[in-house]
Design a protein around this motif. Structure first.
Motif, PDB file in Angstrom:
ATOM      1  N   VAL A 296      -3.888  -0.454  -3.911  1.00 35.89           N
ATOM      2  CA  VAL A 296      -3.184   1.028  -3.266  1.00 35.89           C
ATOM      3  C   VAL A 296      -3.686   0.827  -1.511  1.00 35.89           C
ATOM      4  O   VAL A 296      -2.842   1.466  -1.034  1.00 35.89           O
ATOM      5  CB  VAL A 296      -3.183   2.394  -4.128  1.00 35.89           C
ATOM      6  CG1 VAL A 296      -3.370   1.437  -5.557  1.00 35.89           C
ATOM      7  CG2 VAL A 296      -4.774   2.242  -3.608  1.00 35.89           C
ATOM      8  N   ALA A 297      -4.038   0.047  -1.107  1.00 34.09           N
ATOM      9  CA  ALA A 297      -4.124   0.878   0.260  1.00 34.09           C
ATOM     10  C   ALA A 297      -4.645  -0.099   1.257  1.00 34.09           C
ATOM     11  O   ALA A 297      -5.117  -1.711   0.380  1.00 34.09           O
ATOM     12  CB  ALA A 297      -5.714   1.717   0.371  1.00 34.09           C
ATOM     13  N   PRO A 298      -5.004  -0.649   1.887  1.00 35.75           N
ATOM     14  CA  PRO A 298      -5.267  -2.094   3.185  1.00 35.75           C
ATOM     15  C   PRO A 298      -6.740  -2.448   3.348  1.00 35.75           C
ATOM     16  O   PRO A 298      -7.374  -3.247   4.086  1.00 35.75           O
ATOM     17  CB  PRO A 298      -4.906  -0.911   4.574  1.00 35.75           C
ATOM     18  CG  PRO A 298      -4.107  -0.430   4.579  1.00 35.75           C
ATOM     19  CD  PRO A 298      -4.285   0.495   3.255  1.00 35.75           C
ATOM     20  N   ARG A 299      -7.572  -0.966   2.277  1.00 36.84           N
ATOM     21  CA  ARG A 299      -9.028  -1.649   2.106  1.00 36.84           C
ATOM     22  C   ARG A 299      -9.084  -1.067   0.361  1.00 36.84           C
ATOM     23  O   ARG A 299      -8.770  -0.371   0.277  1.00 36.84           O
ATOM     24  CB  ARG A 299      -9.727  -1.185   3.159  1.00 36.84           C
ATOM     25  CG  ARG A 299      -9.685   0.431   3.224  1.00 36.84           C
ATOM     26  CD  ARG A 299     -10.918   1.601   4.300  1.00 36.84           C
ATOM     27  NE  ARG A 299     -10.972   2.976   3.780  1.00 36.84           N
ATOM     28  CZ  ARG A 299     -11.231   3.510   5.255  1.00 36.84           C
ATOM     29  NH1 ARG A 299     -12.157   2.844   6.174  1.00 36.84           N
ATOM     30  NH2 ARG A 299     -11.112   4.928   4.733  1.00 36.84           N
ATOM     31  N   PRO A 300     -10.660  -1.848   0.226  1.00 38.52           N
ATOM     32  CA  PRO A 300     -10.648  -0.692  -0.888  1.00 38.52           C
ATOM     33  C   PRO A 300     -10.633   0.586  -0.499  1.00 38.52           C
ATOM     34  O   PRO A 300     -11.608   1.425   0.299  1.00 38.52           O
ATOM     35  CB  PRO A 300     -12.047  -1.531  -1.418  1.00 38.52           C
ATOM     36  CG  PRO A 300     -11.770  -3.197  -1.293  1.00 38.52           C
ATOM     37  CD  PRO A 300     -11.464  -2.634   0.506  1.00 38.52           C
ATOM     38  N   TRP A 301     -10.161   1.237  -1.771  1.00 36.48           N
ATOM     39  CA  TRP A 301     -10.331   2.754  -1.809  1.00 36.48           C
ATOM     40  C   TRP A 301     -10.992   3.463  -2.141  1.00 36.48           C
ATOM     41  O   TRP A 301     -10.758   3.819  -3.629  1.00 36.48           O
ATOM     42  CB  TRP A 301      -8.513   3.372  -1.542  1.00 36.48           C
ATOM     43  CG  TRP A 301      -8.627   4.563  -0.706  1.00 36.48           C
ATOM     44  CD1 TRP A 301      -8.580   6.271  -1.878  1.00 36.48           C
ATOM     45  CD2 TRP A 301      -7.683   5.355   0.519  1.00 36.48           C
ATOM     46  NE1 TRP A 301      -7.964   7.201  -1.032  1.00 36.48           N
ATOM     47  CE2 TRP A 301      -7.943   6.571  -0.088  1.00 36.48           C
ATOM     48  CE3 TRP A 301      -7.947   4.425   1.141  1.00 36.48           C
ATOM     49  CZ2 TRP A 301      -7.116   6.999   1.583  1.00 36.48           C
ATOM     50  CZ3 TRP A 301      -7.435   4.901   2.165  1.00 36.48           C
ATOM     51  CH2 TRP A 301      -7.668   7.078   2.636  1.00 36.48           C
ATOM     52  N   ARG A 302     -12.193   4.182  -1.462  1.00 30.31           N
ATOM     53  CA  ARG A 302     -12.756   5.489  -2.214  1.00 30.31           C
ATOM     54  C   ARG A 302     -12.542   6.538  -2.715  1.00 30.31           C
ATOM     55  O   ARG A 302     -11.675   7.206  -1.712  1.00 30.31           O
ATOM     56  CB  ARG A 302     -14.633   5.175  -1.262  1.00 30.31           C
ATOM     57  CG  ARG A 302     -15.328   5.870  -1.947  1.00 30.31           C
ATOM     58  CD  ARG A 302     -16.086   5.767  -3.090  1.00 30.31           C
ATOM     59  NE  ARG A 302     -17.200   6.705  -3.697  1.00 30.31           N
ATOM     60  CZ  ARG A 302     -17.939   6.323  -3.747  1.00 30.31           C
ATOM     61  NH1 ARG A 302     -18.753   5.431  -3.066  1.00 30.31           N
ATOM     62  NH2 ARG A 302     -19.170   7.103  -4.262  1.00 30.31           N
ATOM     63  N   ALA A 303     -12.132   6.798  -3.680  1.00 26.42           N
ATOM     64  CA  ALA A 303     -11.278   8.015  -3.807  1.00 26.42           C
ATOM     65  C   ALA A 303     -12.502   8.798  -3.727  1.00 26.42           C
ATOM     66  O   ALA A 303     -12.829  10.155  -4.471  1.00 26.42           O
ATOM     67  CB  ALA A 303     -10.769   8.396  -5.394  1.00 26.42           C
ATOM     68  N   SER A 304     -13.262   9.039  -2.444  1.00 24.59           N
ATOM     69  CA  SER A 304     -13.821  10.471  -1.840  1.00 24.59           C
ATOM     70  C   SER A 304     -13.382  12.639  -2.369  1.00 24.59           C
ATOM     71  O   SER A 304     -14.173  13.295  -2.842  1.00 24.59           O
ATOM     72  CB  SER A 304     -14.229  10.825  -0.556  1.00 24.59           C
ATOM     73  OG  SER A 304     -13.027  10.792   0.602  1.00 24.59           O
ATOM     74  N   LYS A 305     -12.219  12.248  -2.322  1.00 26.50           N
ATOM     75  CA  LYS A 305     -11.008  13.831  -2.494  1.00 26.50           C
ATOM     76  C   LYS A 305     -11.438  14.316  -4.243  1.00 26.50           C
ATOM     77  O   LYS A 305     -11.191  15.153  -4.606  1.00 26.50           O
ATOM     78  CB  LYS A 305     -10.241  14.017  -2.090  1.00 26.50           C
ATOM     79  CG  LYS A 305      -9.963  14.128  -0.900  1.00 26.50           C
ATOM     80  CD  LYS A 305      -8.546  13.878  -0.237  1.00 26.50           C
ATOM     81  CE  LYS A 305      -7.830  13.956   1.701  1.00 26.50           C
ATOM     82  NZ  LYS A 305      -7.203  14.343   1.532  1.00 26.50           N
ATOM     83  N   ALA A 306     -10.718  13.062  -5.111  1.00 32.02           N
ATOM     84  CA  ALA A 306     -11.156  13.384  -6.377  1.00 32.02           C
ATOM     85  C   ALA A 306     -12.549  13.345  -6.859  1.00 32.02           C
ATOM     86  O   ALA A 306     -12.898  14.199  -8.163  1.00 32.02           O
ATOM     87  CB  ALA A 306     -10.750  11.978  -7.320  1.00 32.02           C
ATOM     88  N   GLU A 307     -13.378  12.465  -6.253  1.00 29.72           N
ATOM     89  CA  GLU A 307     -14.752  12.695  -6.583  1.00 29.72           C
ATOM     90  C   GLU A 307     -14.792  14.219  -6.770  1.00 29.72           C
ATOM     91  O   GLU A 307     -16.099  14.376  -7.131  1.00 29.72           O
ATOM     92  CB  GLU A 307     -15.579  12.008  -6.357  1.00 29.72           C
ATOM     93  CG  GLU A 307     -15.556  10.261  -6.099  1.00 29.72           C
ATOM     94  CD  GLU A 307     -16.230   8.903  -5.146  1.00 29.72           C
ATOM     95  OE1 GLU A 307     -16.211   7.900  -6.013  1.00 29.72           O
ATOM     96  OE2 GLU A 307     -16.940   9.853  -4.035  1.00 29.72           O
ATOM     97  N   ARG A 308     -15.098  15.050  -4.868  1.00 30.77           N
ATOM     98  CA  ARG A 308     -15.780  15.934  -5.078  1.00 30.77           C
ATOM     99  C   ARG A 308     -15.189  16.741  -5.832  1.00 30.77           C
ATOM    100  O   ARG A 308     -16.232  18.112  -6.239  1.00 30.77           O
ATOM    101  CB  ARG A 308     -15.527  16.589  -3.491  1.00 30.77           C
ATOM    102  CG  ARG A 308     -16.381  16.182  -2.484  1.00 30.77           C
ATOM    103  CD  ARG A 308     -15.696  16.597  -1.620  1.00 30.77           C
ATOM    104  NE  ARG A 308     -14.333  16.209  -0.427  1.00 30.77           N
ATOM    105  CZ  ARG A 308     -13.818  15.409   0.493  1.00 30.77           C
ATOM    106  NH1 ARG A 308     -14.757  13.934   0.444  1.00 30.77           N
ATOM    107  NH2 ARG A 308     -12.785  15.705   0.496  1.00 30.77           N
TER     108      ARG A 308
ATOM    109  N   GLY B 181       0.759  -1.618  -0.149  1.00 34.63           N
ATOM    110  CA  GLY B 181       0.285  -0.153   0.229  1.00 34.63           C
ATOM    111  C   GLY B 181       0.416   1.383  -0.394  1.00 34.63           C
ATOM    112  O   GLY B 181       1.781   1.251   0.292  1.00 34.63           O
ATOM    113  N   VAL B 182      -0.010   2.299  -0.692  1.00 37.82           N
ATOM    114  CA  VAL B 182       0.744   4.182  -0.728  1.00 37.82           C
ATOM    115  C   VAL B 182       0.150   4.862   0.144  1.00 37.82           C
ATOM    116  O   VAL B 182       0.424   5.724   0.340  1.00 37.82           O
ATOM    117  CB  VAL B 182       1.183   3.992  -2.117  1.00 37.82           C
ATOM    118  CG1 VAL B 182       1.925   3.255  -2.916  1.00 37.82           C
ATOM    119  CG2 VAL B 182      -0.627   4.286  -2.811  1.00 37.82           C
ATOM    120  N   ILE B 183      -1.414   4.682   0.606  1.00 39.89           N
ATOM    121  CA  ILE B 183      -2.401   5.596   1.470  1.00 39.89           C
ATOM    122  C   ILE B 183      -3.159   4.725   1.548  1.00 39.89           C
ATOM    123  O   ILE B 183      -3.351   3.458   1.309  1.00 39.89           O
ATOM    124  CB  ILE B 183      -2.879   6.193  -0.175  1.00 39.89           C
ATOM    125  CG1 ILE B 183      -3.565   7.006   0.365  1.00 39.89           C
ATOM    126  CG2 ILE B 183      -4.266   4.970  -0.741  1.00 39.89           C
ATOM    127  CD1 ILE B 183      -4.470   8.254   0.158  1.00 39.89           C
TER     128      ILE B 183
END
Length: 332
Positions: free
Chosen positions: A267-279, A149-151
């Motif tokens: 990329v992460a320890p869990r499936p990563w919801r890219a909420s910042k990018a969405e906004r 992971g990276v994030i």
């Protein structure tokens, strides 16, 4: 091999009671991950409770366009279901991107969501691993971590969640339906189901002892939405993601993004919801500049390690390519 007891449950209440009453009891469905971990000695349950006879093996398509997927529906049945392929193609694509045909025929929906990391140090009982044995350290940080992971990681764990299906389901706003030991229902948004490692990487989900996944509900997709799942990996088949993206997008009449949902895998320890990018992208035209700027912002707090820093740029490339393939945009 450590001896273990085997119980076949014929009713949900019996299964839940057996598992809740023992810290060394586990549910068994398809067994495609659990059995491997038992062979490796990573997990050594005293009792295995077979739940394959429980009534959670159906797919219920609803009048509003949503669907309820039983926890025991096989991956192959799910990816081949006509309604799933027509209304939720990103989910079908994600399932087909994972494992082999033989494993998909055996693996279940609930089990897929609960599969454990494939970090080599987690699977090697001779190496320190905080996820497997809390307090022993994370061998991957100074060892081999290219695939990790990276994030969302921590100083205690940099493992990634391996599920393709979960990435697509998070982009589709899935809700996990649980049955508590007392029989009461507990719906949990999939985005809230997984825990980040922090100082307790051995706790991966919000599940309590005896909680049983009975199904996963997907609401109707946004009107006019298009969607896709795309996975980048070292070889074409039977490999876990370096980076994957599930995208659900709907555009307004003027070409701006009326709604955009993005989830990342690998990329992460869990499936990563890219909420910042969405906004950042909602209401914008999906130009290359806008897409890359949103991806950079999503990874502003990333913690890449020397061998996997390439994943940040790869994720930005993949987000840009997938969204522009779906909805176009200026400069295409």
């Amino acid at each position: 091999m450590k001896p273990f007891a085997y119980e076949r449950a014929t009713a949900p209440e019996a299964a839940a009671t057996l598992v809740a009453d023992s810290t060394e009891a586990v549910y068994l469905a398809g067994g495609t991950n659990l059995v491997d971990l038992m062979k490796l000695g990573v997990t050594e349950p005293a009792t295995v409770v077979d739940i394959t006879r429980l009534p959670y093996d159906g797919i219920e398509h609803r009048a509003d366009g949503g669907v309820l997927i039983g926890a025991l529906v096989s991956n192959s049945e799910l990816s081949g279901d006509r309604g799933i392929r027509e209304r939720f193609p990103a989910l079908a694509e994600s399932v087909l991107a994972g494992a082999s045909g033989q494993l998909r025929a055996q693996a279940t929906t609930g089990g897929n969501l609960l599969q454990r990391t494939r970090c080599v140090y987690f699977q090697d009982v001779t190496k320190p691993c905080n996820k497997r044995q809390p307090g022993t350290g994370c061998s991957a940080i100074r060892g081999s971590h290219r695939d990790l992971g990276v994030i969302g990681t921590s100083d205690a764990c940099v493992a990634t969640h391996p599920s393709d299906m979960a990435v697509a389901m998070i982009a589709l706003d899935a809700v996990v339906h649980l049955r508590r030991v007392d029989g009461s229902p507990r719906p949990v948004p999939l985005a809230d189901f997984y825990l980040l490692p922090g100082d307790t990487p051995d706790r991966e989900t919000v599940l309590q002892p005896g909680d049983l996944i009975t199904g996963v509900e997907l609401p109707p997709p946004p009107e006019g939405a298009v969607m896709r799942y795309r996975k980048v990996r070292d070889r074409w088949s039977f490999a876990f993601a370096l980076v994957s993206v599930a995208a659900v997008a709907a555009t307004a009449a003027d070409g701006t993004l009326r709604e955009i949902r993005l989830a990342l895998g690998g990329v992460a320890p869990r499936p990563w919801r890219a909420s910042k990018a969405e906004r950042l992208l909602t209401g914008e035209r999906p130009t290359e500049e806008a897409l890359r700027a949103a991806a950079r912002e999503e990874f502003a707090l990333a913690r890449p390690l020397p061998q996997n820093a390439f994943k940040v740029g790869l994720a930005a490339d993949l987000i840009t390519a997938v969204v522009r393939d779906l909805v176009g945009g200026e400069g295409r």
